[in-house]
Enzyme design. Structure first.
Site, PDB file in Angstrom:
ATOM      1  N   GLU A 131      93.181  75.550  44.221  1.00  0.00           N
ATOM      2  CA  GLU A 131      92.466  76.467  43.310  1.00  0.00           C
ATOM      3  C   GLU A 131      93.402  77.640  43.093  1.00  0.00           C
ATOM      4  O   GLU A 131      93.582  78.453  44.001  1.00  0.00           O
ATOM      5  CB  GLU A 131      91.171  76.971  43.972  1.00  0.00           C
ATOM      6  N   CYS A 134      90.199  85.314  40.035  1.00  0.00           N
ATOM      7  CA  CYS A 134      91.037  84.243  39.487  1.00  0.00           C
ATOM      8  C   CYS A 134      90.604  83.886  38.066  1.00  0.00           C
ATOM      9  O   CYS A 134      91.430  83.550  37.235  1.00  0.00           O
ATOM     10  CB  CYS A 134      90.975  83.022  40.388  1.00  0.00           C
ATOM     11  N   LYS A 193      92.886  79.619  57.686  1.00  0.00           N
ATOM     12  CA  LYS A 193      93.710  80.832  57.730  1.00  0.00           C
ATOM     13  C   LYS A 193      93.306  81.766  56.596  1.00  0.00           C
ATOM     14  O   LYS A 193      93.523  81.469  55.416  1.00  0.00           O
ATOM     15  CB  LYS A 193      95.197  80.505  57.593  1.00  0.00           C
ATOM     16  N   GLU A 243      99.408  86.299  34.856  1.00  0.00           N
ATOM     17  CA  GLU A 243      98.251  86.805  35.595  1.00  0.00           C
ATOM     18  C   GLU A 243      98.593  88.165  36.220  1.00  0.00           C
ATOM     19  O   GLU A 243      99.565  88.286  36.962  1.00  0.00           O
ATOM     20  CB  GLU A 243      97.882  85.816  36.710  1.00  0.00           C
TER      21      GLU A 243
HETATM   22  P1  NAD Z   1      98.761  84.034  47.756  1.00  0.00           P
HETATM   23  O1  NAD Z   1      99.120  82.711  47.208  1.00  0.00           O
HETATM   24  O2  NAD Z   1      99.821  85.036  47.950  1.00  0.00           O
HETATM   25  O3  NAD Z   1      98.097  83.851  49.206  1.00  0.00           O
HETATM   26  C1  NAD Z   1      96.969  83.035  49.401  1.00  0.00           C
HETATM   27  C2  NAD Z   1      96.943  82.602  50.834  1.00  0.00           C
HETATM   28  O4  NAD Z   1      98.062  81.750  51.082  1.00  0.00           O
HETATM   29  C3  NAD Z   1      97.043  83.711  51.856  1.00  0.00           C
HETATM   30  O5  NAD Z   1      96.230  83.393  52.959  1.00  0.00           O
HETATM   31  C4  NAD Z   1      98.516  83.680  52.244  1.00  0.00           C
HETATM   32  O6  NAD Z   1      98.786  84.181  53.528  1.00  0.00           O
HETATM   33  C5  NAD Z   1      98.787  82.193  52.203  1.00  0.00           C
HETATM   34  N1  NAD Z   1     100.189  81.831  51.991  1.00  0.00           N
HETATM   35  C6  NAD Z   1     101.194  82.573  51.443  1.00  0.00           C
HETATM   36  N2  NAD Z   1     102.334  81.868  51.404  1.00  0.00           N
HETATM   37  C7  NAD Z   1     102.050  80.638  51.920  1.00  0.00           C
HETATM   38  C8  NAD Z   1     102.792  79.443  52.126  1.00  0.00           C
HETATM   39  N3  NAD Z   1     104.088  79.358  51.777  1.00  0.00           N
HETATM   40  N4  NAD Z   1     102.182  78.372  52.649  1.00  0.00           N
HETATM   41  C9  NAD Z   1     100.870  78.420  52.967  1.00  0.00           C
HETATM   42  N5  NAD Z   1     100.114  79.514  52.818  1.00  0.00           N
HETATM   43  C10 NAD Z   1     100.687  80.602  52.286  1.00  0.00           C
HETATM   44  O7  NAD Z   1      97.571  84.551  46.853  1.00  0.00           O
HETATM   45  P2  NAD Z   1      96.771  85.910  47.003  1.00  0.00           P
HETATM   46  O8  NAD Z   1      97.631  86.988  46.466  1.00  0.00           O
HETATM   47  O9  NAD Z   1      96.208  86.046  48.368  1.00  0.00           O
HETATM   48  O10 NAD Z   1      95.524  85.628  46.045  1.00  0.00           O
HETATM   49  C11 NAD Z   1      95.555  85.870  44.716  1.00  0.00           C
HETATM   50  C12 NAD Z   1      95.739  84.575  43.955  1.00  0.00           C
HETATM   51  O11 NAD Z   1      94.698  83.666  44.281  1.00  0.00           O
HETATM   52  C13 NAD Z   1      95.633  84.800  42.466  1.00  0.00           C
HETATM   53  O12 NAD Z   1      96.649  84.102  41.812  1.00  0.00           O
HETATM   54  C14 NAD Z   1      94.272  84.215  42.113  1.00  0.00           C
HETATM   55  O13 NAD Z   1      94.157  83.802  40.793  1.00  0.00           O
HETATM   56  C15 NAD Z   1      94.152  83.113  43.096  1.00  0.00           C
HETATM   57  N6  NAD Z   1      92.740  82.726  43.309  1.00  0.00           N
HETATM   58  C16 NAD Z   1      92.290  81.559  42.770  1.00  0.00           C
HETATM   59  C17 NAD Z   1      90.962  81.180  42.921  1.00  0.00           C
HETATM   60  C18 NAD Z   1      90.452  79.893  42.327  1.00  0.00           C
HETATM   61  O14 NAD Z   1      89.362  79.462  42.680  1.00  0.00           O
HETATM   62  N7  NAD Z   1      91.198  79.262  41.439  1.00  0.00           N
HETATM   63  C19 NAD Z   1      90.082  81.990  43.623  1.00  0.00           C
HETATM   64  C20 NAD Z   1      90.561  83.190  44.163  1.00  0.00           C
HETATM   65  C21 NAD Z   1      91.914  83.534  43.998  1.00  0.00           C
END
Ligand code: NAD
Length: 466
Positions: A244, A278, A170, A375
């Site tokens: 991650e 991230c 997804k 963050e």
């Molecule tokens: P997010 O957690 O809002 O969403 C990430 C994904 O999870 C999306 O596809 C979203 O639709 C889905 N999602 C949302 N709620 C969910 C739930 N309850 N259950 C399952 N899936 C759900 O994050 P974002 O805003 O899309 O991304 C930014 C974040 O990602 C930042 O905190 C960043 O640091 C992190 N990030 C981490 C890495 C890493 O390798 N550590 C890499 C890239 C981004």
């Protein structure tokens, strides 16, 4: 360069299928707020169909293929991605807002490299885990964020398939287009139906995938808040989990560092991909004796950063991914002012439409300030000073996160000393944001657990017994 469809369906069992609830959502171009397309919104029933397709493909096709055969498919996918690299880069920039020079030169080549790299491992898994028994896990449910849409897909799908698993992925709701293009690539590569399924939607779709009883592994990249919910949902199940998550990485400049090189490194660390990274070096620690000089150079350098249309090859900072994210960043900029930090933004005309944010420096930031602890995920840098190595170590490690760090110094001994004591998954020395498929990546503390990339990335998709 790209032909967008008016509407995108779900990719389940090798076919495009309308969502059962017939619900769609709009995906927009953040650089000018124009409507790009409508995307299917998968509900629980669609998730179930996708997991069933993945299970069937796992039991009857994929787990029965030799590693060499699986590798051939992965090589084919990698080559097709390379052939379509320009199209993928434009799509990524249109949908996500990142500068074309970054999607063209970094995101897409790295995503291809991940497939090439793991294609090479597919028939050598036993060599990677010599003397141990290995087995694929089954169906992997994978959830990706919006900051590196195709690259995060590659980090997840390539090792999963190489290890003999099938997947349901997804993508994030604001950036589904390259994942959907990837589904077309799977079709073109002749990948057996059901081995890769792409289901689009919001958080509820991801949540339904996480709790599905027939999923054996969850790989999630996203925010720490959602990662915690997912970890709770997996407790008491035998699902293997990798998370991650977010970061607030420290970038440290010692007084003996090559200053110009370090200043460029700081710019890259925080403004690359609008700071939607991230592992962004969002906390800068400069040794007190050189702080005024470094800050002056940073301010000067900011004046030549070009913020604007992400499709322009000269653009350094493109559009913020969404209105919601822009509001979050603006909230933190106001907070920084209220907390008493001094702000610097270069004079620069932003486009009248679209979501843009000026590159921002905060100096005189307290260690306890929210802009130094939380963050922001945008082009905002919190700068602090320090006198001794012990002091900077304490400050750098005083964070709930532990994803990455940077150290700038002329002395090898200081690099080794600091990097062995920094509680971060990756420490870059005299460079920043360098990625390679052979290198594992992952966090400490609230930045998550498990590693993606390298041999370590294989173990996340295998059951290994001694
Ligand atoms: P997010 O957690 O809002 O969403 C990430 C994904 O999870 C999306 O596809 C979203 O639709 C889905 N999602 C949302 N709620 C969910 C739930 N309850 N259950 C399952 N899936 C759900 O994050 P974002 O805003 O899309 O991304 C930014 C974040 O990602 C930042 O905190 C960043 O640091 C992190 N990030 C981490 C890495 C890493 O390798 N550590 C890499 C890239 C981004």
């Amino acid at each position: 360069m790209v032909q967008l469809k008016d509407q995108y369906e779900l990719f389940i069992n090798g076919q495009w299928q309308a969502p059962q609830a017939k619900k769609y959502f709009a995906t927009i171009n953040p650089s000018d707020e124009s409507h790009l397309s409508n995307i299917a919104w998968a509900t629980e029933a669609d998730v179930d169909l996708a997991v069933k397709a993945a299970r069937n493909a796992y039991e009857n096709v994929w787990s029965k293929l030799s590693g060499a055969e699986r590798g051939k498919y992965l090589f084919r996918i990698a080559r097709l991605m390379q052939e379509k690299a320009r199209e993928l880069a434009v799509l990524e920039t249109l949908d996500g807002g990142k500068p074309i020079k970054e999607s063209r030169d970094i995101d897409i080549p790295l995503a291809c490299n991940h497939f090439f790299y793991y294609a090479g491992w597919a028939d050598k898994l036993q060599e990677a885990f010599a003397g141990q028994q290995i087995e694929s896990l089954g169906v992997a449910g994978q959830i990706t964020p919006w900051n590196f849409p195709l690259l995060m897909l590659a980090w997840k799908i390539a090792p999963a398939l190489a290890c003999g698993n099938t997947v349901v992925l997804k993508p994030a709701e604001t950036t589904s287009l390259t994942a959907l293009k990837f589904a077309e690539i799977c079709q073109e590569a002749g990948l057996p139906a059901g081995v890769v399924n792409i289901i689009t939607g919001y958080g509820d779709t991801g949540a339904a995938l996480v709790v599905h009883p027939d999923v054996n592994k969850i790989a999630f990249t996203g925010s720490t808040a959602v990662g915690k919910q997912i970890q709770k949902a997996c407790i008491g199940t035998d699902k293997k989990l990798t998370l991650e998550l977010g970061g607030k990485s420290a970038n440290i400049i010692l007084e003996d560092a090559a200053i110009d090189q370090a200043v460029e490194g700081v710019i890259n660390a925080i403004f690359y991909n609008q700071g939607h990274v991230c592992c962004a070096g969002s906390r800068l620690y400069v040794q007190e004796s050189i702080a005024a000089h470094v800050i002056e150079k940073l301010k000067f350098r900011l004046q030549s950063i070009y913020v604007g249309n992400p499709l322009d090859k000269n653009t350094d900072i493109g559009a913020i991914n969404s209105k919601k994210q822009l509001e979050t960043i603006e909230k933190y900029i106001s907070l920084g002012r209220e907390e008493g930090a001094e702000i610097y933004q270069p004079a620069c005309q932003l486009p009248s439409k679209g979501y843009y944010c000026l590159p921002t420096l905060f100096t005189d930031v307290a260690q306890s300030a929210r802009i130094a602890q939380e963050e922001i995920f945008g082009p905002v840098l919190a700068i602090q000073t320090f006198r001794t190595i012990d002091e900077v170590l304490q400050k750098a490690n005083n964070s709930p996160y532990g994803l990455a760090a940077g150290v700038w110094t002329d002395k090898g001994a200081r690099i080794f000393g600091l990097s062995s004591q920094l509680r971060a998954g990756v420490v870059w020395a005299n460079t920043y944001n360098k990625f390679d498929p052979a290198s594992p990546f992952g966090g400490y503390k609230e930045s998550g657990f498990g590693r993606e990339g390298g041999v370590h990335g294989l173990s996340a998709y295998l059951k290994i017994t001694n």
